[in-house]
Each structure stands twice: as C-alpha cells, then as structure tokens.
Design a protein around this motif. Structure first.
Motif, PDB file in Angstrom:
ATOM      1  N   ASN A  68       0.812  -1.223   0.000  1.00  0.00           N
ATOM      2  CA  ASN A  68       0.000   0.000   0.000  1.00  0.00           C
ATOM      3  C   ASN A  68       0.846   1.274   0.000  1.00  0.00           C
ATOM      4  O   ASN A  68       0.303   2.372  -0.069  1.00  0.00           O
ATOM      5  CB  ASN A  68      -0.971   0.008   1.179  1.00  0.00           C
ATOM      6  N   LYS A  69       2.155   1.155   0.049  1.00  0.00           N
ATOM      7  CA  LYS A  69       3.053   2.328   0.037  1.00  0.00           C
ATOM      8  C   LYS A  69       3.763   2.501  -1.305  1.00  0.00           C
ATOM      9  O   LYS A  69       4.485   3.474  -1.503  1.00  0.00           O
ATOM     10  CB  LYS A  69       4.120   2.195   1.131  1.00  0.00           C
ATOM     11  N   THR A  70       3.590   1.578  -2.236  1.00  0.00           N
ATOM     12  CA  THR A  70       4.379   1.632  -3.468  1.00  0.00           C
ATOM     13  C   THR A  70       4.093   2.873  -4.305  1.00  0.00           C
ATOM     14  O   THR A  70       5.011   3.417  -4.921  1.00  0.00           O
ATOM     15  CB  THR A  70       4.178   0.367  -4.325  1.00  0.00           C
ATOM     16  N   ARG A  71       2.863   3.335  -4.361  1.00  0.00           N
ATOM     17  CA  ARG A  71       2.559   4.512  -5.179  1.00  0.00           C
ATOM     18  C   ARG A  71       3.326   5.730  -4.680  1.00  0.00           C
ATOM     19  O   ARG A  71       3.955   6.450  -5.459  1.00  0.00           O
ATOM     20  CB  ARG A  71       1.063   4.815  -5.220  1.00  0.00           C
ATOM     21  N   GLY A  72       3.305   5.971  -3.390  1.00  0.00           N
ATOM     22  CA  GLY A  72       4.026   7.117  -2.830  1.00  0.00           C
ATOM     23  C   GLY A  72       5.518   7.030  -3.078  1.00  0.00           C
ATOM     24  O   GLY A  72       6.180   8.041  -3.338  1.00  0.00           O
ATOM     25  N   ILE A  73       6.056   5.830  -3.024  1.00  0.00           N
ATOM     26  CA  ILE A  73       7.486   5.635  -3.285  1.00  0.00           C
ATOM     27  C   ILE A  73       7.774   5.849  -4.771  1.00  0.00           C
ATOM     28  O   ILE A  73       8.695   6.580  -5.141  1.00  0.00           O
ATOM     29  CB  ILE A  73       7.932   4.237  -2.810  1.00  0.00           C
ATOM     30  N   ALA A  74       6.976   5.248  -5.634  1.00  0.00           N
ATOM     31  CA  ALA A  74       7.180   5.355  -7.083  1.00  0.00           C
ATOM     32  C   ALA A  74       7.092   6.805  -7.556  1.00  0.00           C
ATOM     33  O   ALA A  74       7.800   7.206  -8.473  1.00  0.00           O
ATOM     34  CB  ALA A  74       6.170   4.489  -7.823  1.00  0.00           C
ATOM     35  N   GLU A  75       6.240   7.577  -6.935  1.00  0.00           N
ATOM     36  CA  GLU A  75       6.016   8.958  -7.368  1.00  0.00           C
ATOM     37  C   GLU A  75       6.999   9.963  -6.775  1.00  0.00           C
ATOM     38  O   GLU A  75       7.123  11.072  -7.303  1.00  0.00           O
ATOM     39  CB  GLU A  75       4.591   9.386  -7.012  1.00  0.00           C
TER      40      GLU A  75
END
Length: 162
Positions: A68-75
């Motif tokens: 659930n944290k991958t989007r924030g990391i990817a962006e």
C-alpha cells in the motif's frame, strides 16, 4: 582506491532528523538523503520543496516496502534500496509516472538467510533479476544487503553474486 572520481556517493540517513538539520546539511553540499518511513519522507520533501536546496535533493527509500506504500514511493523517490519481492517491483513499475526518469532500484538480498530480515535468498536472485527484464519504468542498479551481526564475509559473498 582505484575508483573513478565521483563514483562513490555519500547517502545521509535522515530518518528522525529535522527538516532544518537536513536543509543545513544540504546547504553544505549533501545531495542524497534516505528515508525508511514514507509519510515522514513525504512531509520532509514537502517542507524542503520551498527551500533553495530542496530541488537538488536526491531521495532514496531504504525501508521495507508494504504494497500500500508503493505509489508514494514510485512517485516521490529517485532510488529504492529494498525491493525484495516481484509484486513490489511490479507495483513500483506500474505506478512510476511516465514523465519521471526511470526509478533506480536495488534488489535486497538476505545474504545470511536470517528469518528476521527481508530480501531474496541468494539462490532466488537469478529469478528476481529476470523479472526486471519486463519492467520498463525500473532501472536495476545492483544489490543491497545487511549481513548478520558478526558476519565477516557477507559483503564479499554479495559482491560475488553480481
């Protein structure tokens, strides 16, 4: 010794440090900062964006990654040092905005097979590397490991895997 000038980069671990301390260090020339808590990193990124040094900071994510944290990391990061599962790699790839440069990643290797640590086991590494062939938004830059306490040859064994 024996490395080209500029080939080694100091990465400051800034978790639990104040924005003021980070800005001061950045004003002295430190450019690479790492965080292991996504929300803390996003708050610091926001606070530093308004400061002159903010645009020059290269952000590294070093902690365990929950799906659930991958989007924030990817962006919001340029580097990820702790990719340890195909699912995480796929999500980072799929969520990396096309207008950003490729996301630099390191595969985390559990070099000593410790149950308390994340990472692929050395024998799983070829399969994990192969996955990156089909992830065009990620750039596999190498491996990362934290050897067990007292392990005298963990980094040597990691280097032999490269």
């Amino acid at each position: 010794m024996g490395r080209p000038d500029g080939s080694v980069v100091l990465i400051a671990v800034s978790k639990r440090q104040s924005v003021e301390a980070m800005a001061q260090l950045a004003s002295l020339g430190q450019r690479d900062f790492s965080e292991s808590y996504l929300q803390e990193a996003l708050d610091k990124q926001s606070a530093l964006a308004d400061q002159q040094v903010g645009a020059s900071i290269v952000w590294h994510f070093i902690g365990p990654i929950q799906s659930n944290k991958t989007r924030g990391i990817a962006e919001n990061f340029s580097w990820v040092h702790s990719v340890d599962r195909p699912k995480i790699a796929q999500r980072l790839n799929d969520q990396r905005p096309i207008e950003l440069p490729l996301l630099n990643v390191l595969i985390e290797v559990n070099i000593d097979g410790e149950a308390s640590k994340s990472g692929v086991l050395p024998e799983q590494l070829p399969e994990m590397v192969e996955i990156f062939q089909n992830l065009p938004r990620l750039k596999l830059m190498g491996l990362m490991a934290i050897p067990a306490p007292g392990s005298s040859d963990g980094f040597r064994r990691l280097a032999a895997l490269n």
